[in-house]
Design a protein around this motif. Structure first.
Motif, PDB file in Angstrom:
ATOM      1  N   ALA A 159     -31.222 -38.990 -28.409  1.00  0.00           N
ATOM      2  CA  ALA A 159     -30.333 -39.339 -29.529  1.00  0.00           C
ATOM      3  C   ALA A 159     -28.983 -39.745 -28.953  1.00  0.00           C
ATOM      4  CB  ALA A 159     -30.215 -38.181 -30.522  1.00  0.00           C
ATOM      5  N   THR A 163     -27.726 -42.866 -28.681  1.00  0.00           N
ATOM      6  CA  THR A 163     -27.235 -44.198 -29.065  1.00  0.00           C
ATOM      7  C   THR A 163     -26.177 -44.132 -30.158  1.00  0.00           C
ATOM      8  OG1 THR A 163     -29.011 -44.499 -30.684  1.00  0.00           O
ATOM      9  CG2 THR A 163     -29.438 -45.268 -28.435  1.00  0.00           C
ATOM     10  N   GLY A 207     -23.211 -41.140 -32.399  1.00  0.00           N
ATOM     11  CA  GLY A 207     -22.677 -39.787 -32.595  1.00  0.00           C
ATOM     12  C   GLY A 207     -22.302 -39.076 -31.301  1.00  0.00           C
ATOM     13  N   ILE A 208     -22.559 -37.788 -31.260  1.00  0.00           N
ATOM     14  CA  ILE A 208     -22.173 -36.951 -30.113  1.00  0.00           C
ATOM     15  C   ILE A 208     -22.944 -37.371 -28.858  1.00  0.00           C
ATOM     16  CG2 ILE A 208     -22.184 -34.558 -29.251  1.00  0.00           C
ATOM     17  CD1 ILE A 208     -21.923 -33.689 -32.263  1.00  0.00           C
ATOM     18  N   GLY A 209     -24.202 -37.799 -29.038  1.00  0.00           N
ATOM     19  CA  GLY A 209     -25.029 -38.197 -27.895  1.00  0.00           C
ATOM     20  C   GLY A 209     -24.448 -39.394 -27.159  1.00  0.00           C
ATOM     21  N   VAL A 237     -31.854 -42.375 -25.392  1.00  0.00           N
ATOM     22  CA  VAL A 237     -33.066 -42.489 -26.209  1.00  0.00           C
ATOM     23  C   VAL A 237     -32.671 -42.509 -27.677  1.00  0.00           C
ATOM     24  CG1 VAL A 237     -35.261 -41.380 -26.819  1.00  0.00           C
ATOM     25  CG2 VAL A 237     -34.368 -41.182 -24.479  1.00  0.00           C
ATOM     26  N   SER A 280     -33.824 -46.964 -32.847  1.00  0.00           N
ATOM     27  CA  SER A 280     -33.520 -48.367 -33.117  1.00  0.00           C
ATOM     28  C   SER A 280     -33.134 -49.117 -31.846  1.00  0.00           C
ATOM     29  CB  SER A 280     -32.376 -48.432 -34.141  1.00  0.00           C
ATOM     30  OG  SER A 280     -31.634 -49.604 -33.969  1.00  0.00           O
ATOM     31  N   GLY A 332     -31.133 -33.834 -32.902  1.00  0.00           N
ATOM     32  CA  GLY A 332     -31.080 -32.778 -33.919  1.00  0.00           C
ATOM     33  C   GLY A 332     -30.898 -33.426 -35.269  1.00  0.00           C
ATOM     34  N   PRO A 371     -21.605 -27.995 -30.055  1.00  0.00           N
ATOM     35  CA  PRO A 371     -20.535 -29.004 -30.142  1.00  0.00           C
ATOM     36  C   PRO A 371     -19.436 -28.660 -31.147  1.00  0.00           C
ATOM     37  CG  PRO A 371     -22.511 -29.778 -31.268  1.00  0.00           C
ATOM     38  CD  PRO A 371     -22.860 -28.453 -30.665  1.00  0.00           C
ATOM     39  N   GLY A 372     -19.623 -27.576 -31.895  1.00  0.00           N
ATOM     40  CA  GLY A 372     -18.662 -27.318 -32.977  1.00  0.00           C
ATOM     41  C   GLY A 372     -19.018 -28.214 -34.134  1.00  0.00           C
ATOM     42  N   GLY A 373     -18.233 -29.222 -34.395  1.00  0.00           N
ATOM     43  CA  GLY A 373     -18.573 -30.151 -35.478  1.00  0.00           C
ATOM     44  C   GLY A 373     -17.903 -31.482 -35.249  1.00  0.00           C
ATOM     45  N   ALA A 374     -18.462 -32.524 -35.871  1.00  0.00           N
ATOM     46  CA  ALA A 374     -17.872 -33.860 -35.754  1.00  0.00           C
ATOM     47  C   ALA A 374     -18.343 -34.721 -36.910  1.00  0.00           C
ATOM     48  CB  ALA A 374     -18.284 -34.497 -34.427  1.00  0.00           C
ATOM     49  N   THR A 425     -20.183 -37.554 -37.981  1.00  0.00           N
ATOM     50  CA  THR A 425     -21.240 -38.415 -37.428  1.00  0.00           C
ATOM     51  C   THR A 425     -22.207 -38.773 -38.553  1.00  0.00           C
ATOM     52  OG1 THR A 425     -22.708 -36.570 -36.960  1.00  0.00           O
ATOM     53  CG2 THR A 425     -21.168 -37.169 -35.206  1.00  0.00           C
ATOM     54  N   MET A 478     -25.055 -37.619 -38.906  1.00  0.00           N
ATOM     55  CA  MET A 478     -25.729 -36.405 -39.373  1.00  0.00           C
ATOM     56  C   MET A 478     -24.925 -35.689 -40.447  1.00  0.00           C
ATOM     57  SD  MET A 478     -27.130 -33.041 -37.388  1.00  0.00           S
ATOM     58  CE  MET A 478     -25.822 -31.948 -37.836  1.00  0.00           C
ATOM     59  N   THR A 479     -23.622 -35.627 -40.268  1.00  0.00           N
ATOM     60  CA  THR A 479     -22.811 -34.866 -41.226  1.00  0.00           C
ATOM     61  C   THR A 479     -22.372 -35.733 -42.407  1.00  0.00           C
ATOM     62  OG1 THR A 479     -20.908 -35.289 -39.788  1.00  0.00           O
ATOM     63  CG2 THR A 479     -21.969 -33.144 -39.612  1.00  0.00           C
ATOM     64  N   THR A 506     -16.314 -30.479 -39.695  1.00  0.00           N
ATOM     65  CA  THR A 506     -16.976 -31.718 -39.255  1.00  0.00           C
ATOM     66  C   THR A 506     -16.057 -32.935 -39.391  1.00  0.00           C
ATOM     67  OG1 THR A 506     -17.939 -32.055 -41.442  1.00  0.00           O
ATOM     68  CG2 THR A 506     -19.278 -30.850 -39.849  1.00  0.00           C
TER      69      THR A 506
HETATM   70  N1  LIG Z   1     -22.196 -33.465 -36.047  1.00  0.00           N
HETATM   71  C1  LIG Z   1     -21.980 -32.146 -36.119  1.00  0.00           C
HETATM   72  O1  LIG Z   1     -21.035 -31.673 -36.807  1.00  0.00           O
HETATM   73  C2  LIG Z   1     -22.857 -31.190 -35.365  1.00  0.00           C
HETATM   74  C3  LIG Z   1     -22.556 -29.817 -35.445  1.00  0.00           C
HETATM   75  C4  LIG Z   1     -23.360 -28.915 -34.731  1.00  0.00           C
HETATM   76  C5  LIG Z   1     -24.418 -29.392 -33.968  1.00  0.00           C
HETATM   77  N2  LIG Z   1     -24.686 -30.734 -33.923  1.00  0.00           N
HETATM   78  C6  LIG Z   1     -25.815 -31.171 -33.101  1.00  0.00           C
HETATM   79  O2  LIG Z   1     -25.366 -32.174 -32.200  1.00  0.00           O
HETATM   80  C7  LIG Z   1     -26.424 -33.095 -31.921  1.00  0.00           C
HETATM   81  C8  LIG Z   1     -25.950 -34.511 -32.209  1.00  0.00           C
HETATM   82  O3  LIG Z   1     -25.539 -34.556 -33.554  1.00  0.00           O
HETATM   83  P1  LIG Z   1     -24.884 -35.850 -34.225  1.00  0.00           P
HETATM   84  O4  LIG Z   1     -24.071 -35.333 -35.361  1.00  0.00           O
HETATM   85  O5  LIG Z   1     -24.288 -36.724 -33.194  1.00  0.00           O
HETATM   86  O6  LIG Z   1     -26.211 -36.516 -34.822  1.00  0.00           O
HETATM   87  P2  LIG Z   1     -26.436 -38.016 -35.370  1.00  0.00           P
HETATM   88  O7  LIG Z   1     -25.149 -38.611 -35.778  1.00  0.00           O
HETATM   89  O8  LIG Z   1     -27.516 -37.950 -36.393  1.00  0.00           O
HETATM   90  O9  LIG Z   1     -27.007 -38.710 -34.061  1.00  0.00           O
HETATM   91  C9  LIG Z   1     -27.264 -40.047 -34.087  1.00  0.00           C
HETATM   92  C10 LIG Z   1     -28.172 -40.369 -32.933  1.00  0.00           C
HETATM   93  O10 LIG Z   1     -29.427 -39.714 -33.104  1.00  0.00           O
HETATM   94  C11 LIG Z   1     -30.475 -40.678 -32.963  1.00  0.00           C
HETATM   95  N3  LIG Z   1     -31.647 -40.145 -33.658  1.00  0.00           N
HETATM   96  C12 LIG Z   1     -31.664 -39.605 -34.902  1.00  0.00           C
HETATM   97  N4  LIG Z   1     -32.930 -39.216 -35.211  1.00  0.00           N
HETATM   98  C13 LIG Z   1     -33.699 -39.528 -34.146  1.00  0.00           C
HETATM   99  C14 LIG Z   1     -35.091 -39.385 -33.868  1.00  0.00           C
HETATM  100  N5  LIG Z   1     -35.950 -38.887 -34.766  1.00  0.00           N
HETATM  101  N6  LIG Z   1     -35.566 -39.820 -32.676  1.00  0.00           N
HETATM  102  C15 LIG Z   1     -34.704 -40.359 -31.760  1.00  0.00           C
HETATM  103  N7  LIG Z   1     -33.396 -40.503 -31.973  1.00  0.00           N
HETATM  104  C16 LIG Z   1     -32.895 -40.103 -33.151  1.00  0.00           C
HETATM  105  C17 LIG Z   1     -29.830 -41.933 -33.519  1.00  0.00           C
HETATM  106  O11 LIG Z   1     -30.475 -43.103 -33.124  1.00  0.00           O
HETATM  107  P3  LIG Z   1     -31.544 -43.884 -34.079  1.00  0.00           P
HETATM  108  O12 LIG Z   1     -31.025 -43.784 -35.473  1.00  0.00           O
HETATM  109  O13 LIG Z   1     -31.637 -45.258 -33.534  1.00  0.00           O
HETATM  110  O14 LIG Z   1     -32.796 -43.112 -33.865  1.00  0.00           O
HETATM  111  C18 LIG Z   1     -28.480 -41.834 -32.857  1.00  0.00           C
HETATM  112  O15 LIG Z   1     -28.573 -42.142 -31.468  1.00  0.00           O
HETATM  113  C19 LIG Z   1     -27.602 -32.645 -32.791  1.00  0.00           C
HETATM  114  O16 LIG Z   1     -28.456 -31.824 -32.044  1.00  0.00           O
HETATM  115  C20 LIG Z   1     -26.935 -31.828 -33.889  1.00  0.00           C
HETATM  116  O17 LIG Z   1     -27.819 -30.897 -34.454  1.00  0.00           O
HETATM  117  C21 LIG Z   1     -23.940 -31.632 -34.610  1.00  0.00           C
END
Ligand SMILES: NC(=O)c1ccc[n+]([C@@H]2O[C@H](COP(=O)([O-])OP(=O)(O)OC[C@H]3O[C@@H](n4cnc5c(N)ncnc54)[C@H](OP(=O)(O)O)[C@@H]3O)[C@@H](O)[C@H]2O)c1
Length: 298
Positions: free
Chosen positions: A9, A11, A13-15, A32, A35, A89, A192-195, A197, A199-200, A229
């Motif tokens: 993940a 491409t 957000g946090i990744g 990874v 899209s 995630g 990571p705390g929160g951000a 993205t 996801m949120t 977040t």
């Molecule tokens: N954001 C927060 O506040 C927060 C807080 C605590 C923990 N976390 C954890 O931090 C990590 C990153 O979170 P984030 O907020 O950056 O998430 P995010 O915004 O949903 O991440 C986006 C990335 O995930 C990829 N992705 C999503 N579903 C996928 C799948 N089924 N297979 C492969 N790639 C996938 C997307 O690419 P595609 O759409 O092209 O697949 C994109 O690269 C996660 O483990 C999350 O649980 C986040």
């Protein structure tokens, strides 16, 4: 010596921020995602800061165990692996099942990183000293710690089920660190705390994601979500980057790196008696390393 790093993940957000930092520090990064378009854009952005080999993108939907296996085979074929950041995630507002018929929170937040890790241990060993980083969440604190079944008893509340799947993964992380002690592969969890993205964005707006007790306090809970977040993904990436690269962690393993990018205590729920045994039992049954039939339990 291998300097290869994989960020799932990676491409957006946090990744993506994690991948950029690792590439800036000279690691040869593969990201990874699902899209190809997002992957191409991410590679361009990582290349702007990379000081090692050009970044690469590999497509895989990590909600599918077959795709995880295919990804692992492609990554393994590239040779030794120095750093694996299991950053994937997701939180699901409504109850969902994956193509394998498994509850989606458990599949994406735990089974997928579990399976990818187990399938790449050999390649990580070949690059030792090497590191595994599993991205966790503060949501583990509100998670039910019963793992008799894959799905907990009671209703579906996305935030709690997400937290429980992250708790399963944290329990696995701590256990794996012990299993690999002395091999040169060290294992960390990073919160990571929160951000702000994808996801949120929009997933934390409905009181349905929390249990009925917390719904009574929804205005407060929602404000807490919004506050936690609101920050940039680049800051939320620091714990993962620290866990993957910081020299102060050399020779250490099994640590949880907190939102301030420093080790914090592992919640006792992750080491509670029986939790890791149950988590491993479900993991081995639902995501066998050799592939084969998956029989989800309801
Ligand atoms: N954001 C927060 O506040 C927060 C807080 C605590 C923990 N976390 C954890 O931090 C990590 C990153 O979170 P984030 O907020 O950056 O998430 P995010 O915004 O949903 O991440 C986006 C990335 O995930 C990829 N992705 C999503 N579903 C996928 C799948 N089924 N297979 C492969 N790639 C996938 C997307 O690419 P595609 O759409 O092209 O697949 C994109 O690269 C996660 O483990 C999350 O649980 C986040």
């Amino acid at each position: 010596m291998s300097q290869r790093a994989v960020v799932t993940a990676g491409t957006g957000g946090i990744g993506l921020e994690t991948a950029k930092e690792l590439a800036a520090r000279g690691l040869d990064v593969t990201v990874v995602g699902r899209s190809a378009e997002r992957g191409a854009r991410a590679v361009e952005r990582i290349a702007e800061v990379a000081t090692g080999a050009p970044p690469r993108f590999m497509a895989a939907d990590l909600a599918s165990l077959d795709e995880v296996r295919a990804l692992a085979a492609r990554l393994a074929a590239d040779g030794p692996l120095k750093v694996l950041v299991n950053n994937v995630g997701a939180m699901f507002a409504e109850r969902e099942r994956t193509v394998d018929g498994i509850e989606a929170s458990f599949a994406v937040n735990h089974l997928s990183p579990y399976l990818l890790t187990e399938l790449l241990l050999d390649r990580l060993g070949a690059a030792a000293p090497s590191r595994i980083v599993n991205v966790s969440s503060g949501a583990v604190k509100v998670a039910k710690r019963t793992f008799d079944n894959v799905e907990p008893p009671g209703g579906y509340y996305g935030f709690h089920w997400y937290g429980r799947a992250k708790l399963a993964n944290l329990a696995y992380t701590v256990d794996l660190a012990e299993r690999l002690r002395g091999t040169g592969i060290t294992v960390f969890a990073a919160d990571p705390g929160g951000a702000a993205t994808d996801m949120t964005d929009g997933t934390m707006t409905s009181p349905k994601i929390v249990s009925p007790g917390l719904r009574l306090l929804w205005p407060l809970v929602r404000r807490a979500f919004e506050r936690s977040t609101a920050g940039p993904a680049s800051v939320a990436a620091r714990p993962s980057v620290f866990a993957a690269t910081d020299a102060s962690l050399d020779g250490r393993t099994g640590l949880l790196i907190g939102p301030r990018a420093l080790p914090v205590p592992v919640p006792r729920s992750a080491t509670a008696p029986g939790v890791v045994d149950d988590v491993l039992r479900h993991s081995r049954r639902l995501a066998p390393l050799a592939g084969g039939a998956v029989v989800p339990s309801r």
